[in-house]
Design a protein around this motif. Structure first.
Motif, PDB file in Angstrom:
ATOM      1  N   GLY A 225      15.088   5.157  20.824  1.00 18.59           N
ATOM      2  CA  GLY A 225      15.434   6.293  19.982  1.00 18.59           C
ATOM      3  C   GLY A 225      16.246   7.306  20.785  1.00 18.59           C
ATOM      4  O   GLY A 225      17.170   7.933  20.275  1.00 18.59           O
ATOM      5  N   ALA A 226      15.900   7.436  22.046  1.00 18.25           N
ATOM      6  CA  ALA A 226      16.618   8.381  22.905  1.00 18.25           C
ATOM      7  C   ALA A 226      18.078   7.947  23.073  1.00 18.25           C
ATOM      8  O   ALA A 226      18.978   8.785  23.107  1.00 18.25           O
ATOM      9  CB  ALA A 226      15.913   8.498  24.247  1.00 18.25           C
ATOM     10  N   ASP A 227      18.333   6.609  23.150  1.00 20.58           N
ATOM     11  CA  ASP A 227      19.716   6.114  23.221  1.00 20.58           C
ATOM     12  C   ASP A 227      20.483   6.509  21.964  1.00 20.58           C
ATOM     13  O   ASP A 227      21.623   6.979  22.023  1.00 20.58           O
ATOM     14  CB  ASP A 227      19.749   4.572  23.291  1.00 20.58           C
ATOM     15  N   LEU A 228      19.843   6.302  20.821  1.00 18.71           N
ATOM     16  CA  LEU A 228      20.528   6.579  19.550  1.00 18.71           C
ATOM     17  C   LEU A 228      20.762   8.076  19.395  1.00 18.71           C
ATOM     18  O   LEU A 228      21.802   8.511  18.895  1.00 18.71           O
ATOM     19  CB  LEU A 228      19.719   6.001  18.382  1.00 18.71           C
ATOM     20  N   LEU A 229      19.809   8.862  19.870  1.00 19.08           N
ATOM     21  CA  LEU A 229      19.983  10.313  19.854  1.00 19.08           C
ATOM     22  C   LEU A 229      21.174  10.706  20.723  1.00 19.08           C
ATOM     23  O   LEU A 229      21.946  11.601  20.384  1.00 19.08           O
ATOM     24  CB  LEU A 229      18.704  10.995  20.357  1.00 19.08           C
ATOM     25  N   HIS A 230      21.330  10.003  21.844  1.00 19.11           N
ATOM     26  CA  HIS A 230      22.442  10.292  22.751  1.00 19.11           C
ATOM     27  C   HIS A 230      23.790  10.037  22.063  1.00 19.11           C
ATOM     28  O   HIS A 230      24.737  10.803  22.221  1.00 19.11           O
ATOM     29  CB  HIS A 230      22.303   9.428  24.010  1.00 19.11           C
ATOM     30  N   VAL A 231      23.872   8.960  21.277  1.00 17.93           N
ATOM     31  CA  VAL A 231      25.110   8.655  20.539  1.00 17.93           C
ATOM     32  C   VAL A 231      25.445   9.822  19.604  1.00 17.93           C
ATOM     33  O   VAL A 231      26.570  10.330  19.578  1.00 17.93           O
ATOM     34  CB  VAL A 231      24.955   7.354  19.708  1.00 17.93           C
ATOM     35  N   VAL A 232      24.437  10.266  18.860  1.00 21.69           N
ATOM     36  CA  VAL A 232      24.678  11.317  17.864  1.00 21.69           C
ATOM     37  C   VAL A 232      24.973  12.660  18.545  1.00 21.69           C
ATOM     38  O   VAL A 232      25.862  13.395  18.114  1.00 21.69           O
ATOM     39  CB  VAL A 232      23.485  11.420  16.877  1.00 21.69           C
ATOM     40  N   SER A 233      24.283  12.950  19.642  1.00 21.43           N
ATOM     41  CA  SER A 233      24.560  14.218  20.341  1.00 21.43           C
ATOM     42  C   SER A 233      25.963  14.226  20.928  1.00 21.43           C
ATOM     43  O   SER A 233      26.641  15.252  20.930  1.00 21.43           O
ATOM     44  CB  SER A 233      23.595  14.479  21.490  1.00 21.43           C
ATOM     45  N   THR A 234      26.393  13.064  21.456  1.00 24.18           N
ATOM     46  CA  THR A 234      27.746  12.977  22.006  1.00 24.18           C
ATOM     47  C   THR A 234      28.774  13.185  20.894  1.00 24.18           C
ATOM     48  O   THR A 234      29.763  13.903  21.066  1.00 24.18           O
ATOM     49  CB  THR A 234      27.968  11.600  22.685  1.00 24.18           C
ATOM     50  N   ALA A 235      28.510  12.569  19.735  1.00 23.12           N
ATOM     51  CA  ALA A 235      29.420  12.719  18.591  1.00 23.12           C
ATOM     52  C   ALA A 235      29.464  14.181  18.148  1.00 23.12           C
ATOM     53  O   ALA A 235      30.527  14.725  17.838  1.00 23.12           O
ATOM     54  CB  ALA A 235      28.960  11.827  17.447  1.00 23.12           C
ATOM     55  N   ARG A 236      28.315  14.801  18.157  1.00 23.56           N
ATOM     56  CA  ARG A 236      28.268  16.204  17.722  1.00 23.56           C
ATOM     57  C   ARG A 236      29.063  17.091  18.687  1.00 23.56           C
ATOM     58  O   ARG A 236      29.818  17.959  18.269  1.00 23.56           O
ATOM     59  CB  ARG A 236      26.826  16.698  17.660  1.00 23.56           C
ATOM     60  N   GLU A 268      34.560  10.592  16.510  1.00 26.19           N
ATOM     61  CA  GLU A 268      33.467  11.294  17.201  1.00 26.19           C
ATOM     62  C   GLU A 268      32.311  10.323  17.485  1.00 26.19           C
ATOM     63  O   GLU A 268      31.783  10.267  18.594  1.00 26.19           O
ATOM     64  CB  GLU A 268      32.934  12.460  16.353  1.00 26.19           C
ATOM     65  N   LEU A 269      31.931   9.547  16.463  1.00 31.77           N
ATOM     66  CA  LEU A 269      30.818   8.615  16.674  1.00 31.77           C
ATOM     67  C   LEU A 269      31.190   7.543  17.691  1.00 31.77           C
ATOM     68  O   LEU A 269      30.360   7.106  18.491  1.00 31.77           O
ATOM     69  CB  LEU A 269      30.377   7.999  15.350  1.00 31.77           C
ATOM     70  N   TRP A 270      32.457   7.178  17.676  1.00 31.88           N
ATOM     71  CA  TRP A 270      32.861   6.145  18.629  1.00 31.88           C
ATOM     72  C   TRP A 270      32.815   6.658  20.065  1.00 31.88           C
ATOM     73  O   TRP A 270      32.561   5.906  20.990  1.00 31.88           O
ATOM     74  CB  TRP A 270      34.239   5.559  18.257  1.00 31.88           C
ATOM     75  N   GLU A 271      33.025   7.955  20.209  1.00 31.77           N
ATOM     76  CA  GLU A 271      32.872   8.538  21.541  1.00 31.77           C
ATOM     77  C   GLU A 271      31.424   8.340  22.023  1.00 31.77           C
ATOM     78  O   GLU A 271      31.168   8.041  23.189  1.00 31.77           O
ATOM     79  CB  GLU A 271      33.201  10.026  21.489  1.00 31.77           C
ATOM     80  N   GLY A 272      30.489   8.477  21.090  1.00 31.61           N
ATOM     81  CA  GLY A 272      29.080   8.242  21.412  1.00 31.61           C
ATOM     82  C   GLY A 272      28.822   6.790  21.768  1.00 31.61           C
ATOM     83  O   GLY A 272      28.130   6.479  22.737  1.00 31.61           O
ATOM     84  N   VAL A 273      29.408   5.891  20.993  1.00 28.62           N
ATOM     85  CA  VAL A 273      29.223   4.455  21.247  1.00 28.62           C
ATOM     86  C   VAL A 273      29.788   4.087  22.620  1.00 28.62           C
ATOM     87  O   VAL A 273      29.185   3.311  23.370  1.00 28.62           O
ATOM     88  CB  VAL A 273      29.925   3.616  20.149  1.00 28.62           C
TER      89      VAL A 273
END
Ligand code: ATP
Length: 281
Positions: A225-236, A268-273
């Motif tokens: 979950g922390a990984d997925l949170l990291h994707v979304v925080s990076t996108a934000r 933005e989301l791809w930056e997270g990915v």
């Protein structure tokens, strides 16, 4: 002597909508504690009013989150302490800290006590890093609290969490103590990862062309979950930067900004990915 400062228990504000997936875990926890908490008078035998659950699995996979959501759902207070926080070099102080946690929980019962990083507090006897004496006394205090009598009126729920159940003092897991073991693992598969991403993006505006399943599919097969949170925080963070650029160039005015101005798009989301892709050198 300085004793550990405890935050007083309160009802958390984590709702089911904040959590993606984990349905089985939610059901499992509710099934175990809902009845005794809601209808303690139906349970004459005090051992049935006692629930002890050990959540185990890798860090960042939602153990704390679900425990909080269960408390919110049942409208009971929640008290979370991390094992290492209670440890104190002074003789007797760690046991005293443990005693205080339970005393404070009793004062606001019904209350769910969540003991995170439990292996640090109660390592298996003879385990590496266990200096012997001090932890024996802490374990004894913990066992005394777990075995303590429950009053007629209230139920008592103790949840422990650990990444390393093998390092835990095994007598904690005996019947009547933390006798229900529940594994909380990483999120695997596109569907499961998508559900968590959806929950994490809930409070943001998503551009129409964004496909969360595509994002999930581009991520490693299994994510915490922390990984997925990291994707979304990076996108934000990327979305905020884009907004600042628009402000600087006069495309939007500061007076027009609202929380809705932060929009997550594909780039933005791809930056997270991308933070999860092996870097090309
Ligand atoms: P630890 O062992 O480190 O205490 P944990 O298993 O308790 O980890 P949490 O603190 O619950 O993990 O999860 C870490 C973060 O990951 C949460 O704050 C939350 O933002 C996010 N997260 C984890 N799982 C989910 C989920 N199913 N839905 C939404 N967010 C999640």
């Amino acid at each position: 002597l300085q004793s550990h400062h405890l935050d007083s228990p309160k009802i958390p504000k984590v709702h089911w909508e904040d959590i993606g997936g984990l349905d089985k875990l939610k059901t499992e926890l509710l099934k175990t504690i809902e009845f005794p908490i809601k209808y303690p008078h139906l349970f004459k035998n005090s051992s049935l009013k006692r629930s002890g659950i050990l959540l185990y699995g890798p860090p960042g996979c939602g153990k704390t989150l679900v425990a909080k959501a269960v408390s919110t759902e049942l409208n009971v207070s929640f008290m979370s302490v991390k094992g290492p926080e209670l440890l104190n070099m002074y003789i007797g102080q760690s046991e005293e800290n443990v005693r205080k946690v339970f005393e404070s929980a009793r004062a606001s019962s019904p209350c769910i006590v969540f003991l995170d990083e439990l292996d640090a507090l109660a390592p298996r006897r003879g385990a590496a890093g266990d200096s012997g004496g001090a932890s024996d006394r802490v374990v004894s205090q913990l066992l005394a609290e777990l075995d303590g009598v429950t009053s007629e009126e209230v139920a008592r729920v103790i949840m422990g969490a650990t990444n390393r159940p093998d390092l835990l003092e095994q007598s904690l897991l005996r019947p009547g103590r933390l006798d229900k073991l529940v594994y909380v693992g990483p999120y695997c598969g596109v569907e499961e990862k998508t559900r968590v991403l959806k929950a994490l993006c809930r409070s943001y505006n998503l551009r129409g062309e964004v496909s969360l399943p595509d994002v999930a599919a581009a991520l490693p097969a299994s994510c915490t979950g922390a990984d997925l949170l990291h994707v979304v925080s990076t996108a934000r963070a990327a979305a905020v930067r884009a907004l600042v650029r628009k402000l600087d160039s006069g495309l939007v005015k500061e007076s027009e900004l609202s929380p809705d101005s932060i929009v997550l798009g594909v780039s933005e989301l791809w930056e997270g990915v991308d933070t999860f892709r092996p870097s090309v050198t």
